[in-house]
Scaffold this motif. Sequence first.
Motif, PDB file in Angstrom:
ATOM      1  N   CYS A   1     -13.397 -24.464  41.684  1.00 61.15           N
ATOM      2  CA  CYS A   1     -11.930 -24.588  41.737  1.00 61.15           C
ATOM      3  C   CYS A   1     -11.415 -25.559  40.677  1.00 61.15           C
ATOM      4  N   LEU A   2     -12.121 -26.674  40.485  1.00 61.14           N
ATOM      5  CA  LEU A   2     -11.688 -27.661  39.487  1.00 61.14           C
ATOM      6  C   LEU A   2     -11.753 -27.077  38.079  1.00 61.14           C
ATOM      7  N   LEU A   3     -12.821 -26.356  37.774  1.00 55.89           N
ATOM      8  CA  LEU A   3     -12.927 -25.718  36.461  1.00 55.89           C
ATOM      9  C   LEU A   3     -11.821 -24.680  36.274  1.00 55.89           C
ATOM     10  N   ALA A   4     -11.527 -23.936  37.338  1.00 55.46           N
ATOM     11  CA  ALA A   4     -10.459 -22.935  37.266  1.00 55.46           C
ATOM     12  C   ALA A   4      -9.120 -23.600  36.959  1.00 55.46           C
ATOM     13  N   ILE A   5      -8.846 -24.712  37.612  1.00 56.19           N
ATOM     14  CA  ILE A   5      -7.571 -25.416  37.403  1.00 56.19           C
ATOM     15  C   ILE A   5      -7.486 -25.963  35.982  1.00 56.19           C
ATOM     16  N   LEU A   6      -8.596 -26.494  35.470  1.00 56.58           N
ATOM     17  CA  LEU A   6      -8.587 -27.030  34.103  1.00 56.58           C
ATOM     18  C   LEU A   6      -8.362 -25.922  33.079  1.00 56.58           C
ATOM     19  N   ILE A   7      -8.987 -24.760  33.299  1.00 57.34           N
ATOM     20  CA  ILE A   7      -8.733 -23.619  32.412  1.00 57.34           C
ATOM     21  C   ILE A   7      -7.283 -23.162  32.559  1.00 57.34           C
ATOM     22  N   GLY A   8      -6.814 -23.092  33.801  1.00 58.27           N
ATOM     23  CA  GLY A   8      -5.433 -22.685  34.052  1.00 58.27           C
ATOM     24  C   GLY A   8      -4.430 -23.607  33.414  1.00 58.27           C
TER      25      GLY A   8
ATOM     26  N   TRP B   1       5.029 -30.947  37.782  1.00 63.92           N
ATOM     27  CA  TRP B   1       4.847 -30.015  38.897  1.00 63.92           C
ATOM     28  C   TRP B   1       4.699 -28.580  38.417  1.00 63.92           C
ATOM     29  N   ILE B   2       5.385 -28.263  37.317  1.00 62.69           N
ATOM     30  CA  ILE B   2       5.288 -26.914  36.772  1.00 62.69           C
ATOM     31  C   ILE B   2       3.886 -26.694  36.205  1.00 62.69           C
ATOM     32  N   LEU B   3       3.400 -27.696  35.481  1.00 66.95           N
ATOM     33  CA  LEU B   3       2.068 -27.580  34.906  1.00 66.95           C
ATOM     34  C   LEU B   3       1.005 -27.534  35.998  1.00 66.95           C
ATOM     35  N   ALA B   4       1.131 -28.385  37.015  1.00 64.61           N
ATOM     36  CA  ALA B   4       0.137 -28.423  38.092  1.00 64.61           C
ATOM     37  C   ALA B   4       0.105 -27.100  38.850  1.00 64.61           C
ATOM     38  N   SER B   5       1.284 -26.583  39.178  1.00 64.12           N
ATOM     39  CA  SER B   5       1.353 -25.319  39.907  1.00 64.12           C
ATOM     40  C   SER B   5       0.843 -24.167  39.045  1.00 64.12           C
ATOM     41  N   GLY B   6       1.241 -24.167  37.783  1.00 66.57           N
ATOM     42  CA  GLY B   6       0.790 -23.127  36.872  1.00 66.57           C
ATOM     43  C   GLY B   6      -0.711 -23.171  36.646  1.00 66.57           C
TER      44      GLY B   6
END
Length: 663
Positions: A7-14, A37-42
Motif C-alpha cells: 500500500c505504501l509503495l502504491a501511494i508513493l507511485i500514486g 489534501w488533494i495530493l494525498a487523496s490523489g
Amino acid sequence: MLGIIYCLLAILIGKEVAGMFFVSGNRNKSTRTNQFWILASGALGTGLLIFGWITYMISWAASALGAEKPLIYGNLAVMAGAAVFLALLYGRRYRKENSILSEYEQALIHDKKQFRKELILLVILAVFLTWIMFYVFYIKDGVLYSGYTVYGDYAPHTAMMRSFSLGNNFPTQYPHFGGQDVKYHFMFQFLVGNLEFLGLRLDFAYNIVSILALLAFLMMLYNLALRITGSFAASVMTIVFFFFRSALTFFHFVLEHLQAGDLMETFRNNMNFIGYTPNENWGLWNFNVYLNQRHLAFGLLIVTLALWMFLDWVDAGCAHEEKGWNWLTGRIFSREAWKSRNLENALMAGMMLGLTSFWNGAAVIGGLLILFGFAAFSDGKLDYLVTAIAAVVFAELQAKVFIWGDAVSTSFYWGFLAEDKSLHGVLWFLLQMSGVFFLGALVLLYFLKDRRQRVLLTSFPFPLIFAFCISLTPDIAVNQKYIMISYAFVAMFWGWAFVKLFQKGIWRKLAAVVLAICLTITGIYDFVIIVRDNGPGRRVSVNLNSALTDWLAENLTSEDLILTPEYSINEVTMAGVMMYMGWPYYAWSAGYDTYRRADIAKTIYSSTDENTVKKLVKQEKITYILFEDGMTFEETECREDTIAEAFRLVYQLEDGRIRIYET
C-alpha cells in the motif's frame, strides 16, 4: 507487513501521478485550499488503481503460464519495479534539487491555521470510520462477524476476495455463479484479496482500504465544497449532510406511532430501518450503503479527483463577462468554448475513469454524467470529449475481456422505484425519500448569485435524472447508487444554505437549526438502527478455521464447479470456490440467468433417475456436489440416494452434516 509495504509503495507511485494531473492551479485566494489534501487523496486513489491493475494483469499472465500461485509473481514484479523506479526518481531528484520532494510538494499548505482545523476534522473522521468499519465487520478468535445490515453484500464480496487470496481466479469468474464470465466490478475485492494473500488478516485488509478510500473521498468532498462555497463551516456541514440523509420518513414514522400510542416503546425496541417507499427499509438511502458497498467510495474518490481538475475548465467558462443568452451561446459557438486547455490531463483523467469501471462502474457513469453537465457551461469542450472517449474506450476494453456478450442492457425506464409512474407520483416519491433535499435544491438555484455555483448545482443532479429514466440491469433498485452520487455533491449547497442562514439574526439562526434537523433527523435515526442491528447478537458468524473451508480451498481449483445449496455466506463461500448457484439475488441482479440454473439444480437434487442426474452434471460441467442434511433447494425437498449411487463420496464433515461427491 508485506500488505502494508504494498500500500505504501502504491501511494508513493500514486503521488507522482496525482502531482502531475490532479493538483489544481486554483488561483482564487478567497477560496484557496490546502493542496496537501488533494495530493494525498490523489496519491491513494491513483496509486491503488494503478498498482491493482498491474498486479492483476501480471498475475493473470503468470496463471496462464501455469503458475499455481500467480499472485506471487504479480506482487513481486510490481513491488520490485516500484521500489527501483522510486529509488531512481528520488536519487535523480535529490541530486538536482537537494530534496526528494518535487517543487510543488514543498508548497502544499497555504493556510496553516485552516490546515490545523482540517487535521482535527481528518482525525475525527478517521476515528469514526475506523470504529464503524470494524464494528460491522471483524474477526475474533478465528470467527468472522458481519452485521445484519451488511452481511448480504459482504457475501459475494468476501467470496470474490477469497477466490484470489486462497485460489487462482484467473480468468476471473463470479464465485456465486461460477463457470461463466464476471459481470460484476470486482477489482476492489481483488485488491483486498491480494492484501490478505500478502499477510494482512481479512478484516484488516478489507477495513483498512475501505477506511482510507472513504476518508480520502470525504476530504476531497470537503475541499470541493470549500472551493465552491468559500466556507469552512459549509464544507464541514457538507460532510454532516453526507452522513445523515434527508427524508420525510422519520416524520411519517413519528406521526404513525403517536397515533398508535406506542412511539416511545417503538423507539426503544425497533431494530429495523424505517421506510414508506419501496425497498427503503433495506437501508437503500442511508450511510449503510457506504458500509456494505465499500467499493463505491473508492470509485467516487477517482470521480471527485476528475471533477476537481475540471473545475478549472468550469472557472474559465464562467469567467466571461457576457450575460444571459450571450454567455450561453458563447459556450457553444466561440473558439474558447471548444479549444483544448490541457489535452494531456484530459486524456489522463479519462484513462483513470475508464480504469475505474471494474472497481465501481456506477461511480464512473455518475461521474461522466456530471462532467457532461460541466462541459455544457465550460470552455475547452474538446478536453471533455477526450476524457469521455478515453473513459468509454478503456471501460469497453475491460468489458470485452471480462464479459461474454453485452456488458449492460440499456433501456428507458421511467420513474425508478416510484409505484405511481405519473410525473406527480414520481415527484411525490422523490419528496418522500429525500425530503426537501432535491426538490428544495431548485429553490437554492434561484438564490445562488454566483454563476459557477449555479452551473455546478445544475450539473450535480444529472445522475439523479439518469436513475429515474434509464435501466442498465434487471434490478432497477441498483440505480440508487446514481441518486447517492448526486446526493453527496448536492449536499455542499445545503451546507452553504445552512451557513448563510446562520450568519444572520436570531430568527434566521433558528431557521438554520430547523433546516439542519429536517435534513438529518431521518439519517440520524437510520444510524441508530445501524448501530443496533449490527450489535451483539445481531451478527452472522463464519468459522474461518473450518475443516470444510480448508478442504475446499486445497482440493478445488477455479476450473471446478461445485453444486451447493443456495448459500449466502458460510464456510463454503469463504473458501473462494466457484459455486454453481449461490444465493440467487446476487447473480440475478448482476445479469446472470439464475432461473435456468435453479431449475437444473432442483432436478439434480430431487431426481430419482441416475442417468438424468449424470447427464445434467456433465452438461453443466459440475465437478462436485455438496449435500447437507435436511436441505431443500428453493422449497423442493432434496434426496441424496441418487447422487450417492451415481458419484463417489470424497469428503464428509466430522459431524456428518455435510458430504461432498466428486463427479
